[in-house]
Design a protein around this motif. Sequence first.
Motif, PDB file in Angstrom:
ATOM      1  N   ASN A 172       3.516  31.587  10.898  1.00  9.68           N
ATOM      2  CA  ASN A 172       4.712  32.156  11.536  1.00  9.68           C
ATOM      3  C   ASN A 172       4.849  31.707  12.989  1.00  9.68           C
ATOM      4  N   THR A 173       3.734  31.681  13.687  1.00 11.58           N
ATOM      5  CA  THR A 173       3.779  31.225  15.091  1.00 11.58           C
ATOM      6  C   THR A 173       4.207  29.766  15.169  1.00 11.58           C
ATOM      7  N   GLN A 181       7.421  28.018  17.007  1.00 13.89           N
ATOM      8  CA  GLN A 181       7.247  26.942  17.989  1.00 13.89           C
ATOM      9  C   GLN A 181       7.985  25.668  17.589  1.00 13.89           C
ATOM     10  N   GLY A 182       8.391  25.591  16.335  1.00 13.37           N
ATOM     11  CA  GLY A 182       9.166  24.433  15.887  1.00 13.37           C
ATOM     12  C   GLY A 182       8.367  23.151  15.791  1.00 13.37           C
ATOM     13  N   VAL A 183       7.124  23.255  15.307  1.00 11.44           N
ATOM     14  CA  VAL A 183       6.334  22.030  15.156  1.00 11.44           C
ATOM     15  C   VAL A 183       6.962  21.123  14.092  1.00 11.44           C
ATOM     16  N   GLY A 184       6.639  19.838  14.176  1.00  9.59           N
ATOM     17  CA  GLY A 184       7.181  18.874  13.208  1.00  9.59           C
ATOM     18  C   GLY A 184       6.552  19.029  11.840  1.00  9.59           C
ATOM     19  N   GLY A 207       2.850  31.484   0.578  1.00  7.24           N
ATOM     20  CA  GLY A 207       4.021  30.725   0.122  1.00  7.24           C
ATOM     21  C   GLY A 207       5.298  31.031   0.872  1.00  7.24           C
ATOM     22  N   SER A 208       5.620  32.330   1.059  1.00  6.71           N
ATOM     23  CA  SER A 208       6.913  32.601   1.701  1.00  6.71           C
ATOM     24  C   SER A 208       6.888  32.220   3.171  1.00  6.71           C
ATOM     25  N   ALA A 209       5.741  32.380   3.828  1.00  6.60           N
ATOM     26  CA  ALA A 209       5.650  31.934   5.230  1.00  6.60           C
ATOM     27  C   ALA A 209       5.861  30.418   5.309  1.00  6.60           C
ATOM     28  N   LEU A 210       5.286  29.691   4.383  1.00  3.27           N
ATOM     29  CA  LEU A 210       5.460  28.229   4.400  1.00  3.27           C
ATOM     30  C   LEU A 210       6.913  27.847   4.115  1.00  3.27           C
ATOM     31  N   ASN A 211       7.541  28.555   3.193  1.00  5.00           N
ATOM     32  CA  ASN A 211       8.942  28.213   2.906  1.00  5.00           C
ATOM     33  C   ASN A 211       9.868  28.554   4.074  1.00  5.00           C
ATOM     34  N   GLU A 212       9.506  29.588   4.837  1.00  5.63           N
ATOM     35  CA  GLU A 212      10.290  29.872   6.059  1.00  5.63           C
ATOM     36  C   GLU A 212      10.126  28.740   7.065  1.00  5.63           C
ATOM     37  N   ALA A 213       8.917  28.234   7.172  1.00  3.67           N
ATOM     38  CA  ALA A 213       8.681  27.096   8.077  1.00  3.67           C
ATOM     39  C   ALA A 213       9.533  25.903   7.641  1.00  3.67           C
ATOM     40  N   ARG A 214       9.550  25.653   6.338  1.00  2.00           N
ATOM     41  CA  ARG A 214      10.302  24.489   5.830  1.00  2.00           C
ATOM     42  C   ARG A 214      11.798  24.681   6.056  1.00  2.00           C
ATOM     43  N   ALA A 262      -4.556  35.990   7.323  1.00  2.00           N
ATOM     44  CA  ALA A 262      -4.763  35.453   8.676  1.00  2.00           C
ATOM     45  C   ALA A 262      -4.020  34.125   8.824  1.00  2.00           C
ATOM     46  N   GLN A 263      -3.978  33.335   7.765  1.00  2.00           N
ATOM     47  CA  GLN A 263      -3.235  32.067   7.862  1.00  2.00           C
ATOM     48  C   GLN A 263      -1.737  32.315   8.047  1.00  2.00           C
TER      49      GLN A 263
END
Length: 354
Positions: free
Chosen positions: A103-104, A108-111, A124-131, A97-98
């Motif tokens: 991904n959202t 949205q391109g949050v800071g 982990g991979s979702a967080l690395n995509e964000a980074r 769920a996290q």
Amino acid sequence: MSPSTTTRRHGARAVALVAGVAAIALLATGCSSSASTDTSTGAAASGSGDKNYAITFLPKNLGNAYFDTSDKGGSKAITEFGGTYAEVGPATAAADAQVSFINTLTQQGVGAIIISADDPTAIGSALNEARAAGTKVVTFDSDTDPQYRDLYINQATADGIAKIEVDLITKQIGDTGEVAILSASANATNQNAWIETMKKELAANHPNVTLVDTVYGNDDDQTSFDKTAALLQSHPNLKGIISPTTVGIAAAARYLQTSQYKGKVALTGLGTPNQMRDYVNDGTVTAFALWNPADLGYLAAYGAKALIDGTITGKEGDKFTAGALGEFTVGKDATVLLGEPFTFTKENIADFNF
Ligand code: RAM
């Protein structure tokens, strides 16, 4: 160090940071919010100048008083530096769920995302995509493996947290007999680290105390309540329960309060003073521990700002100022330490309001 309170001050860092009367309306819905973002363009709102101070807290789950308090501390900090606060999160403490929330937020391109991880690797991979997309990732409260985040804001060392809980339970049961653990979810990084350390501490220093079971209430009130009942049924000689989760300890205390076990089976762990007050005042629980969740969220928000500003990168020795809490230094594995856990008892619980 005492956690900050609305009525007490202990030392320069013990500043009252509880978010006070400013209720966060976003929490009331029990589901996600995109208040900080311009969803029509998908662009993140930027709070101040050219820096992207759109910062979103993503707790393990919503509806947990602990995260209500920590995230209000974050909101206070973000308001101080002119950023835009939001909180989103799942109804239950589950890593998958996290992932959809992460991904959202990436789209949205949050800071920055400030997250208490439901699993050390699954997000982990979702967080690395964000980074990779330029979002800073700060874990707080419950970490991921270090390669998935820029910074971890740790409430207290695992050794310190484990020791205080083992000291409390062993004292309460006369250092002999069976104990059990009622934890949060089975994959929670923070609880699992504390449990491992508690096991070592018990084995090393309490030869007459036996840990007979570890069960998981998933940081859900009813599940934790039911698991407490089941523990007491399946271990008739149980003398004590350690619950290293604010949800678990409150549910276990509620069960004990009206049961035949009140005063016979000890309960300690990590709780919020507001949730535990009645149980301490009526003797169901004699002592438990915690840090100040508002300070934790406040520090995490300033850590995110320092990453966004480029003041720090997460390198050991990097320094930044966290508003009223003062200066902090990044330690090993891009970790920043808030302080030490504090013990609450009948004598001091009235001084705290969180
Ligand atoms: C619950 C959560 C949180 C933990 C506290 C002590 O609220 O599991 O992650 O740090 O308990």
